[in-house]
Motif scaffolding. Structure first.
Motif, PDB file in Angstrom:
ATOM      1  N   VAL A 233       0.867  -1.184   0.000  1.00 30.45           N
ATOM      2  CA  VAL A 233       0.000   0.000   0.000  1.00 30.45           C
ATOM      3  C   VAL A 233       0.901   1.230   0.000  1.00 30.45           C
ATOM      4  O   VAL A 233       1.728   1.404   0.901  1.00 30.45           O
ATOM      5  CB  VAL A 233      -0.937   0.015   1.220  1.00 30.45           C
ATOM      6  CG1 VAL A 233      -1.823   1.256   1.187  1.00 30.45           C
ATOM      7  CG2 VAL A 233      -1.782  -1.249   1.263  1.00 30.45           C
ATOM      8  N   VAL A 234       0.740   2.083  -0.999  1.00 28.89           N
ATOM      9  CA  VAL A 234       1.649   3.231  -1.153  1.00 28.89           C
ATOM     10  C   VAL A 234       1.029   4.546  -0.715  1.00 28.89           C
ATOM     11  O   VAL A 234       1.732   5.563  -0.640  1.00 28.89           O
ATOM     12  CB  VAL A 234       2.113   3.358  -2.620  1.00 28.89           C
ATOM     13  CG1 VAL A 234       2.894   2.124  -3.031  1.00 28.89           C
ATOM     14  CG2 VAL A 234       0.920   3.585  -3.564  1.00 28.89           C
ATOM     15  N   GLY A 235      -0.283   4.536  -0.399  1.00 30.40           N
ATOM     16  CA  GLY A 235      -0.904   5.794  -0.002  1.00 30.40           C
ATOM     17  C   GLY A 235      -2.334   5.614   0.464  1.00 30.40           C
ATOM     18  O   GLY A 235      -2.974   4.577   0.222  1.00 30.40           O
ATOM     19  N   TYR A 236      -2.823   6.634   1.162  1.00 34.31           N
ATOM     20  CA  TYR A 236      -4.188   6.625   1.691  1.00 34.31           C
ATOM     21  C   TYR A 236      -4.771   8.020   1.517  1.00 34.31           C
ATOM     22  O   TYR A 236      -4.126   9.030   1.844  1.00 34.31           O
ATOM     23  CB  TYR A 236      -4.177   6.237   3.166  1.00 34.31           C
ATOM     24  CG  TYR A 236      -5.535   6.293   3.840  1.00 34.31           C
ATOM     25  CD1 TYR A 236      -6.340   5.164   3.896  1.00 34.31           C
ATOM     26  CD2 TYR A 236      -6.006   7.478   4.409  1.00 34.31           C
ATOM     27  CE1 TYR A 236      -7.589   5.211   4.512  1.00 34.31           C
ATOM     28  CE2 TYR A 236      -7.250   7.542   5.021  1.00 34.31           C
ATOM     29  CZ  TYR A 236      -8.040   6.403   5.072  1.00 34.31           C
ATOM     30  OH  TYR A 236      -9.284   6.448   5.668  1.00 34.31           O
ATOM     31  N   THR A 237      -6.000   8.080   0.988  1.00 33.06           N
ATOM     32  CA  THR A 237      -6.688   9.355   0.789  1.00 33.06           C
ATOM     33  C   THR A 237      -8.043   9.312   1.465  1.00 33.06           C
ATOM     34  O   THR A 237      -8.858   8.428   1.186  1.00 33.06           O
ATOM     35  CB  THR A 237      -6.900   9.649  -0.709  1.00 33.06           C
ATOM     36  OG1 THR A 237      -5.650   9.544  -1.386  1.00 33.06           O
ATOM     37  CG2 THR A 237      -7.478  11.037  -0.915  1.00 33.06           C
ATOM     38  N   ALA A 238      -8.249  10.246   2.405  1.00 39.30           N
ATOM     39  CA  ALA A 238      -9.529  10.306   3.111  1.00 39.30           C
ATOM     40  C   ALA A 238     -10.576  10.965   2.226  1.00 39.30           C
ATOM     41  O   ALA A 238     -10.296  11.903   1.478  1.00 39.30           O
ATOM     42  CB  ALA A 238      -9.369  11.091   4.406  1.00 39.30           C
ATOM     43  N   TRP A 239     -11.805  10.461   2.325  1.00 38.96           N
ATOM     44  CA  TRP A 239     -12.935  11.047   1.604  1.00 38.96           C
ATOM     45  C   TRP A 239     -13.908  11.588   2.636  1.00 38.96           C
ATOM     46  O   TRP A 239     -14.337  10.880   3.518  1.00 38.96           O
ATOM     47  CB  TRP A 239     -13.619   9.979   0.749  1.00 38.96           C
ATOM     48  CG  TRP A 239     -14.794  10.501  -0.015  1.00 38.96           C
ATOM     49  CD1 TRP A 239     -16.104  10.489   0.368  1.00 38.96           C
ATOM     50  CD2 TRP A 239     -14.771  11.134  -1.285  1.00 38.96           C
ATOM     51  NE1 TRP A 239     -16.896  11.072  -0.566  1.00 38.96           N
ATOM     52  CE2 TRP A 239     -16.102  11.482  -1.607  1.00 38.96           C
ATOM     53  CE3 TRP A 239     -13.745  11.458  -2.193  1.00 38.96           C
ATOM     54  CZ2 TRP A 239     -16.438  12.124  -2.792  1.00 38.96           C
ATOM     55  CZ3 TRP A 239     -14.090  12.085  -3.368  1.00 38.96           C
ATOM     56  CH2 TRP A 239     -15.423  12.417  -3.660  1.00 38.96           C
TER      57      TRP A 239
END
Length: 769
Positions: free
Chosen positions: A178-184
């Motif tokens: 997993v290279v990244g996380y974006t909150a919605w």
């Protein structure tokens, strides 16, 4: 196909200069089989994931074609070979969306043996297995709140924490890339079919105002902290320290009500009959009629249960043992008209046999549970603790115990967790408060009785133990949660501690909050009033603070309106599923006990404190790793409180000695007395008096903890067999000696007779010695 054309265009014309990545975001639910042992349910779940996520992922991240299950449908178009070649591999990473819109399955899901799940870690593992562990960017993830929620979006905070924790586990333990996380999402907005009825932003937007003001929610503050920390660092507790408790520190173990068991290990001294064995070859004993043998009264060492218990305590190397008497067994009539002396003798045997090994008792007079009130039937029938006369009966019972056991017992607990017992009188809040009031009066009367008649001679100390869990705001960014946490402590602990330790009256915060709810029509509760005489009676009737602590509660403010006493607090618990927890969902939060000890010190001055119960359930029958971790970390925090915070901790009692088959597994020993690995761990902790450094000498002159001698352990366990063997060998030796002696005499006698038959010379006479 549109996506693939864009990707090829970027790859050919823009990537060489811009050095970027390009993908397509795919959203999916995650489902698990209703019955994991059902092959059909497992297959249905796999088909569902292939049809939803695999629909686009298979052509782009896989083989360039739809999943086989989809190609069986006549409405699904076919890829040509050229199209397969064009679409395959047109993603530089796997962009994945996982949120509430993915959890609205049709009604057929349950019928097909599937359960919708929020387990993000599992779906990441599915992607890893299906598509050869691609780089994954979580491009959309979050939760929602109802439209009336403004900035206190606590549910969204905990959902975000849960999702992020699962992502971290997938990276660390499953080696998923997993290279990244974006909150919605950043702002509240128009949510498609939900319009403005739900909010999903990190920032609150006031849609009714002309300026559309925006305010950061709790989730925005929390996400900011996560980004700054780059995850979940262990910042709640200070680093472990080296150090030891004092030499007079009490290391104990706690038991609940100790039921008398009168089975003796051998009936040979108490049964007057003679038996013969195996007369008919069936290996049975048969009584010989008409023969009566001399007997003696049973002794303490005859009781099987006491021998077992003492052996377990010796194995743990504890210095103290806390157990509770059974009021109903000692005084079945509820008064002194009928005293069961045999039961009292049994308890005296438990105490005396422990003292022979240097194990001092802490005895609890009354230990009710949620399933058993523990009162003699006549007292129960007359109203129990709603009847003020029960306090008088309790004083008489306590006086009997002081007379019979007080010369051996120096630490007494009158009532175990009266702040929880009163919950059983929960028909109305006023019943709860009345029962608690009478319990307090009962304790105070017993304390004064001991102080006046028995303390000058017996030199003991008396207290009661309070259930004392710590409370933390579930959402630290919300002021009302901080107030709820303090209110929980006032209603849970100060409810009893303030009258007994400080003022002789209930906490002011408790009285004011209930009065405020009454004024608003939200409660009809009325706290009993202490008369001047009662106030003087209860104030100061505590010789030490005894606390039972198991976990930390995460609380939120929730306005409640019922006729139960718990509703007067306006407190609701929130379970943090990201924390290490026991099978019964007790959160392992060691730092909570240190905070609690500091709170007690600040509020109730320099009182001696005994942690009289601290433990956790662990289903393991042998290697109970959760319990060992729990013990180490909680004792470590208690040591910090003692050495750094200067809290006067006098003892630590682990909970509990043995377990019951039908209860969560809190015991160090199984119900058939088998030791778990935590026994050895705790005994080493006791031998070290804490956590000494290599430079520290063994505490109090005791030798350092060593590995238990296997031969010694065998000899201890097999003492009866060894005794029988020694007796048997000794008997054989005696019989052999008698046989040899007798054989020598016979030979000598035979030799003498033979001499008589030898003829003598003339003039000689026969002489015998």
């Amino acid at each position: 196909m549109a996506h693939s054309k864009v990707w090829h265009n970027y790859d050919k014309n823009f990537r060489p200069r811009q050095k970027g990545w390009l993908s397509i975001t795919l959203g999916s639910h995650w489902i698990e089989p209703n019955r994991t042992e059902s092959v059909e349910d497992v297959i249905n779940c796999q088909l569902s994931m292939s049809s939803v996520l695999g629909w686009f992922a298979n052509p782009i991240h896989g083989v360039g074609d739809y999943p086989e299950i989809m190609k069986m449908s006549p409405v699904v178009p076919e890829f040509s070979e050229a199209e397969k070649e064009e679409v395959r591999g047109t993603a530089d990473f796997f962009a994945f969306s996982f949120g509430p819109n993915n959890f609205r399955p049709s009604n057929t899901v349950v019928k097909m043996g599937q359960n919708v799940s929020l387990n993000l870690r599992q779906v990441l593992n599915w992607i890893k297995l299906e598509y050869d562990n691609p780089r994954i960017l979580i491009s959309e993830n979050g939760w929602f709140t109802d439209s009336y929620i403004k900035t206190e979006d606590t549910t969204a905070v905990y959902m975000m924490k849960n999702f992020l924790n699962q992502v971290l586990q997938a990276i660390k333990f499953d080696e998923i890339r997993v290279v990244g996380y974006t909150a919605w999402a950043l702002l509240d907005g128009f949510e498609w079919q939900d319009a403005y009825t739900t909010r999903r932003g990190l920032f609150y937007v006031d849609f009714t105002s002309e300026q559309k003001e925006r305010k950061p929610k709790s989730s925005a503050h929390y996400y900011k902290q996560i980004i700054q920390d780059n995850g979940f660092p262990l910042k709640e507790s200070t680093p472990d320290m080296k150090g030891q408790f004092p030499c007079d520190f009490s290391w104990g173990v706690t038991e609940s009500v100790l039921k008398p068991e009168f089975t003796v290990s051998s009936p040979q001294f108490t049964d007057p009959h003679l038996y013969v064995w195996n007369v008919t070859g069936n290996r049975m004993l048969y009584r010989v009629e008409g023969v009566r043998l001399k007997t003696r009264p049973s002794q303490c060492t005859d009781y099987v249960s006491i021998k077992k218990r003492v052996e377990m305590l010796a194995k743990m190397k504890v210095t103290h043992y806390q157990f509770a008497l059974d009021w109903t067994s000692i005084l079945p009539a509820g008064n002194l008209s009928k005293v069961n002396r045999q039961v009292l003798r049994y308890y005296r045997c438990v105490v005396s046999e422990g003292l022979k090994l240097g194990i001092s008792p802490m005895v609890t007079l009354y230990h009710p549970t949620h399933s058993h009130l523990g009162l003699p039937v006549p007292l129960l029938s007359s109203g129990g603790w709603l009847n003020a006369n029960t306090a008088t009966a309790f004083r008489d019972y306590a006086g009997l115990c002081f007379r019979e056991l007080g010369d051996l017992v120096k630490l007494w607990i009158t009532i175990n967790e009266p702040n929880r017992l009163s919950d059983m009188y929960n028909r109305t809040s006023n019943d709860t408060y009345r029962a608690a009031h009478n319990l307090m009066i009962a304790h105070a009367q017993v304390w004064h009785l001991y102080d006046r008649q028995y303390r000058p001679v017996q030199h003991g100390a008396v207290s009661l133990s309070l259930h004392s869990d710590w409370a933390e705001p579930a959402n630290p960014y919300v002021d009302s949660h901080w107030k709820a946490a303090e209110r929980f402590l006032q209603f849970e602990i100060a409810w009893f501690a303030d009258p007994l330790f400080k003022t002789g009256d209930y906490p002011l915060a408790m009285k004011e909050y209930i009065a405020s709810k009454n004024q608003r029509g939200l409660s009809s509760s009325v706290l009993p009033r202490f008369t001047v005489k009662e106030s003087r009676l209860v104030k100061g009737t505590i010789d030490f603070y005894a606390l039972n602590h198991f976990t930390t509660r995460f609380v939120i403010h929730k306005q409640l309106n019922t006729n139960r006493s718990v509703a007067d607090r306006d407190v609701q618990f929130l379970q943090d599923i990201t924390r290490l927890s026991s099978p019964s969902r007790l959160a392992v939060t060691p730092w909570g006990v240190r905070k609690l000890l500091g709170w007690i010190r600040r509020n109730y001055r320099e009182k001696d404190i005994y942690i009289t119960a601290n433990g956790i359930d662990d289903l393991a029958l042998e290697d109970d790793q959760i319990r060992k971790y729990y013990l180490e970390k909680y004792v470590q925090e208690a040591l910090k409180a003692y050495l750094i915070d200067k809290v006067k901790i006098k003892g630590y009692y682990a909970f509990k000695l043995t377990e019951e088959k039908s209860k969560p597994r809190f015991g160090f020993f199984t119900s058939d007395f088998k030791a778990k690995s935590s026994v050895e761990f705790y005994s080493k902790l006791i031998s070290s008096s804490g956590f000494p450094s290599e430079e520290m000498s063994p505490a109090c002159g005791r030798p350092a903890a060593t590995t238990e001698c296997a031969i010694c352990s065998f000899l201890t366990q097999k003492k009866p067999l060894i005794f029988f063997g020694c007796c048997f060998i000794s008997t054989l030796a005696v019989l052999l000696s008698i046989t040899i002696l007798h054989h020598r005499k016979r030979r000598k006698f035979q030799k003498a007779r033979n001499l008589q038959n030898i003829p003598l010379k003339k003039g000689h006479s026969r002489v015998f010695s």
